[in-house]
Design a protein around this motif. Structure first.
Motif, mmCIF file in Angstrom:
data_model
loop_
_atom_site.group_PDB
_atom_site.id
_atom_site.type_symbol
_atom_site.label_atom_id
_atom_site.label_comp_id
_atom_site.label_asym_id
_atom_site.label_seq_id
_atom_site.Cartn_x
_atom_site.Cartn_y
_atom_site.Cartn_z
ATOM 1 N N LEU A 3 -5.162 0.069 -0.953
ATOM 2 C CA LEU A 3 -4.683 1.446 -0.896
ATOM 3 C C LEU A 3 -3.912 1.668 0.396
ATOM 4 O O LEU A 3 -4.447 1.471 1.492
ATOM 5 C CB LEU A 3 -5.856 2.425 -0.951
ATOM 6 N N LEU A 4 -2.665 2.071 0.261
ATOM 7 C CA LEU A 4 -1.838 2.427 1.408
ATOM 8 C C LEU A 4 -1.882 3.939 1.564
ATOM 9 O O LEU A 4 -1.526 4.665 0.638
ATOM 10 C CB LEU A 4 -0.395 1.950 1.185
ATOM 11 N N LEU A 5 -2.334 4.410 2.709
ATOM 12 C CA LEU A 5 -2.431 5.849 2.948
ATOM 13 C C LEU A 5 -1.143 6.360 3.563
ATOM 14 O O LEU A 5 -0.591 5.724 4.468
ATOM 15 C CB LEU A 5 -3.599 6.166 3.883
ATOM 16 N N ASP A 6 -0.676 7.507 3.080
ATOM 17 C CA ASP A 6 0.510 8.090 3.701
ATOM 18 C C ASP A 6 0.119 8.679 5.059
ATOM 19 O O ASP A 6 -1.061 8.733 5.426
ATOM 20 C CB ASP A 6 1.211 9.084 2.772
ATOM 21 N N THR A 7 1.091 9.109 5.800
ATOM 22 C CA THR A 7 0.883 9.516 7.184
ATOM 23 C C THR A 7 -0.091 10.679 7.317
ATOM 24 O O THR A 7 -0.990 10.651 8.161
ATOM 25 C CB THR A 7 2.241 9.860 7.836
ATOM 26 N N HIS A 8 0.068 11.704 6.491
ATOM 27 C CA HIS A 8 -0.844 12.846 6.610
ATOM 28 C C HIS A 8 -2.281 12.460 6.279
ATOM 29 O O HIS A 8 -3.221 12.914 6.939
ATOM 30 C CB HIS A 8 -0.375 14.025 5.746
ATOM 31 N N THR A 110 -1.341 0.477 -4.200
ATOM 32 C CA THR A 110 -1.407 1.885 -4.577
ATOM 33 C C THR A 110 -1.198 2.747 -3.336
ATOM 34 O O THR A 110 -1.893 2.574 -2.332
ATOM 35 C CB THR A 110 -2.774 2.210 -5.209
ATOM 36 N N LEU A 111 -0.233 3.650 -3.398
ATOM 37 C CA LEU A 111 0.013 4.590 -2.310
ATOM 38 C C LEU A 111 -0.773 5.860 -2.587
ATOM 39 O O LEU A 111 -0.656 6.449 -3.657
ATOM 40 C CB LEU A 111 1.509 4.913 -2.196
#
Length: 126
Positions: A3-8, A110-111
């Protein structure tokens, strides 16, 4: 699952997991999940913090150290990621989000995002 987490989401998770929306918190807390952060997010935070954006008042160096200490995996920016940006439809103008989306697509990761515009990309077929 990677899992790639977005910046926020990274900022919220660092501030306290309770800030992360419950549906995303559940996925992130799954022991089978590998949590990743992108260099793109650190770059975005450093730039926007320098512009005194109130939603980016985070020390990027400290955030990186905390993420690594908590088992997150750092995803570098590769030329393949950058080149994949031009394959994305023009749904979003934010260059940082577009690069995160391209990275997720190239890497088959997965983002996770709470941004409705970013989520539109996740619902597109390849």
């Amino acid at each position: 699952m990677k899992l790639l987490l977005d910046t926020h989401l990274l900022i919220w998770a660092a501030d306290g997991i309770e800030r992360v929306p419950p549906n995303l918190r559940t996925v992130m807390s799954d022991p089978e999940s590998q949590l990743l952060f992108s260099v793109v997010s650190l770059w975005e935070i450093a730039i926007k913090n320098g512009l005194n954006r109130p939603d980016f008042q985070v020390n990027a160096r400290m955030l990186r150290r905390g993420l690594i200490d908590n088992g997150y995996i750092e995803l570098p920016i590769l030329s393949e990621h950058v080149l994949a940006v031009d394959t994305l439809p023009a749904l979003h103008k934010d260059p940082f989000d577009r690069l995160l989306i391209a990275q997720a697509k190239v890497e088959g990761i997965t983002l996770l995002s709470n941004d409705a515009t970013v989520v539109q990309y996740l619902n597109l077929s390849d």
